[in-house]
Design a protein around this motif. Structure first.
Motif, PDB file in Angstrom:
ATOM      1  N   CYS A  13       1.216 -12.690  -0.246  1.00  0.00           N
ATOM      2  CA  CYS A  13       0.592 -11.740   1.328  1.00  0.00           C
ATOM      3  C   CYS A  13      -0.796 -12.034   0.181  1.00  0.00           C
ATOM      4  CB  CYS A  13       1.560 -10.604   0.147  1.00  0.00           C
ATOM      5  SG  CYS A  13       1.334  -9.299   0.893  1.00  0.00           S
ATOM      6  N   CYS A  18      -1.189  -6.566  -2.858  1.00  0.00           N
ATOM      7  CA  CYS A  18       0.093  -6.763  -3.235  1.00  0.00           C
ATOM      8  C   CYS A  18      -0.114  -8.009  -4.299  1.00  0.00           C
ATOM      9  CB  CYS A  18       1.132  -6.240  -1.845  1.00  0.00           C
ATOM     10  SG  CYS A  18       2.184  -7.712  -2.403  1.00  0.00           S
ATOM     11  N   CYS A  31       5.450 -10.758   3.965  1.00  0.00           N
ATOM     12  CA  CYS A  31       6.018  -9.943   3.079  1.00  0.00           C
ATOM     13  C   CYS A  31       7.033  -9.118   2.294  1.00  0.00           C
ATOM     14  CB  CYS A  31       4.847  -9.784   1.834  1.00  0.00           C
ATOM     15  SG  CYS A  31       5.094  -9.226   0.200  1.00  0.00           S
ATOM     16  N   HIS A  33       7.877  -7.270  -0.117  1.00  0.00           N
ATOM     17  CA  HIS A  33       7.442  -5.875  -0.570  1.00  0.00           C
ATOM     18  C   HIS A  33       6.756  -5.008  -0.286  1.00  0.00           C
ATOM     19  CE1 HIS A  33       8.963  -7.947  -3.677  1.00  0.00           C
ATOM     20  NE2 HIS A  33       7.475  -8.902  -4.025  1.00  0.00           N
ATOM     21  N   CYS A  34       5.538  -4.999   0.784  1.00  0.00           N
ATOM     22  CA  CYS A  34       4.877  -4.455   1.638  1.00  0.00           C
ATOM     23  C   CYS A  34       4.678  -4.503   3.635  1.00  0.00           C
ATOM     24  CB  CYS A  34       3.904  -4.073   0.594  1.00  0.00           C
ATOM     25  SG  CYS A  34       2.359  -6.208   1.232  1.00  0.00           S
TER      26      CYS A  34
HETATM   27 ZN   LIG Z   1       3.075  -7.342   0.110  1.00  0.00          ZN
END
Ligand SMILES: [Zn+2]
Length: 491
Positions: A13, A18, A31, A33-34
């Motif tokens: 990422c 992150c 990504c 996650h983010c």
């Molecule tokens: Zn990320």
């Protein structure tokens, strides 16, 4: 030769806060996650030294191995694929680097070189990224590949999907893609879905579709496309005998190309292949310039805000349809590339694009309108003192002339108009002047009619010449005289 170990390459990422890492064969586009963009991180410790790599790449120019014949896979040490990867190739890359003396004079430069990515198999730079993305689709076992496109990506994907035996679906904004590009996608067997909306709408739908794992998304958000496209930096620098240009100028649309050049230059620098970075200059069309606006805001912001945000252009307007994009997905990567290399982002008008395109043509080099933003942008930057006339400059032409022939015919017949009807400008105000037009001359089908028709018919067009057109008028007269002489001698 030791290939890059794919065990050591990964997807990462790009968001600094992150930086999450994922395996190469995890089918991700952003990504989880983010929501940040992903990029490939190659482990290059196992590679030979710079001199050995330069020699190896040079030796492959004489090889008949299919991978060496490709201008992308020739540089496979830079790519995250194993030696036995099931490569899908159309011998992409290998594009010429031309001297363009007329375009150089037009820009006020001593010399200018044009790297013509329109000489790829489907006529645009997209092929260099599609070969790696469709190869990755094969590795992942995808059955269908999809993209949203202003036309060039669609044509390229349809061709590579056909080579790979994969199904291919393409979303294009209805009525906004040139006939030539549409024709390519149809001919290569792609399923073309024309949507009632613009490119950004198509992009939104595609991202929803890609949640199905049997479908593989190959827009420039796909990090494997960027990997193929970055090899153009290596090919360009090899053609320059590894002497780094001062400026490399690229058109800015979805900004995948800018991101790829930035990554390519940076990796070559880190490997010691070259000793410095060229300044990456990105040029957008004024009516579709969210990235240029972001850059301008950033420059004006005295607080030095390091995390600016791109504000999309809701209804992008430009006749350079390949860069008619209001919400470019790769802007963060592109901004990083521009700032790391000390480059700039600027924009040019429709008139400047059209005139620059005609000038490139006078060097015997044909490109699509979006590509001509580069020469128009260079002319401005020379005027503004950003580029010195003695500096070494390379402009990247991204698409072939035949991608948009309608535009050219209209320009040369003085009937090219911008589409921005919402601005309440009159038709005459929207007209793009055929400053360097070269219209066809109609003649009767008799030998005797030819000189008679050729000589006088050009005059009424410039009956009341302005200072700039009087020179053209004399030029036209002289050309006609030369034609007459040749015909007379041949009779
Ligand atoms: Zn990320």
């Amino acid at each position: 030769m030791t290939p890059v170990s794919i065990d050591l390459a990964l997807q990462r990422c790009i968001e600094p806060d992150c930086g999450a890492r994922f395996g190469l064969n995890e089918q991700l586009y952003v990504c989880p996650h983010c929501g940040g963009l992903l990029e490939i991180e190659n482990e290059t410790n196992a590679l030979p030294d710079a001199e050995a790599l330069r020699r190896l790449w040079q030796s492959r120019l004489a090889s008949s191995d299919e991978r060496d014949r490709s201008g992308v896979w020739r540089y496979r040490e830079l790519l995250p694929f194993s030696e036995d990867a099931p490569i899908v190739s159309l011998a992409e890359g290998n594009t010429p680097l031309y001297d363009a003396p007329r375009a150089a004079r037009y820009c006020g430069l001593n010399a200018l070189q044009l790297k013509h990515q329109g000489c790829n198999p489907t006529g645009s730079f997209k092929d260099t990224g599609m070969t790696t993305a469709v190869t990755q689709a094969r590795i992942l076992g995808a059955r269908t590949v999809v993209c949203a496109s202003t036309g060039n990506t669609a044509a390229s994907l349809a061709a590579y999907a056909a080579r790979a035996g994969l199904k291919c679906a393409i979303l294009v904004p209805r009525g906004q893609v040139s006939h030539a590009k549409l024709a390519q996608s149809l001919d290569y067997g792609g399923v073309v879905l024309e949507i009632d909306g613009n490119f950004d709408d198509a992009m939104r739908i595609i991202r929803e579709l890609a949640e199905d794992e049997s479908i593989y998304l190959v827009n420039s958000i796909n990090p494997f496309r960027i990997e193929g496209q970055k090899t153009v930096a290596a090919e360009l620098l090899q053609q320059c005998a590894w002497q780094v240009p001062d400026h490399v100028v690229v058109p800015g649309g979805n900004l995948g190309n800018s991101a790829a050049f930035g990554k390519g230059f940076k990796e070559l620098f880190e490997l010691g292949i070259v000793d410095r970075l060229p300044r990456l200059q990105v040029i957008q069309a004024e009516g579709a310039a969210p990235f240029a606006q972001l850059f301008a805001r950033r420059e004006q912001d005295s607080t030095g805000d390091s995390s600016p945000t791109l504000i999309p252009v809701k209804h992008p307007q430009t006749l350079a349809t390949a860069i008619k994009i209001g919400a470019p997905v790769s802007w963060k990567k592109a901004l990083r590339a521009v700032t790391q290399t000390g480059g700039r982002v600027s924009s040019v008008s429709e008139q400047e694009i059209a005139d620059a395109k005609a000038i490139i043509g006078r060097d015997g080099i044909g490109c699509e309108p979006a590509s001509a933003t580069t020469v128009a942008g260079i002319k401005r930057m020379v005027n503004d003192g950003v580029i010195d006339r003695a500096e070494k400059v390379v402009a990247v032409l991204t698409g072939h002339l035949l991608k948009d022939a309608d535009y050219i015919i209209k320009y040369h017949q003085d009937s090219l108009y911008t589409h921005d009807r919402a601005s309440n400008r009159s038709k005459e105000e929207r007209r793009i002047a055929g400053t360097f037009s070269n219209p066809p001359v109609r003649v009767k089908a008799t030998r005797a009619a030819i000189p008679e028709a050729t000589l006088p018919s050009r005059f009424p067009r410039h009956a009341t010449p302005n200072p700039s057109s009087s020179a053209l008028c004399i030029g036209a007269y002289w050309s006609a005289f030369e034609i007459f002489q040749v015909l007379w001698q041949g009779a």
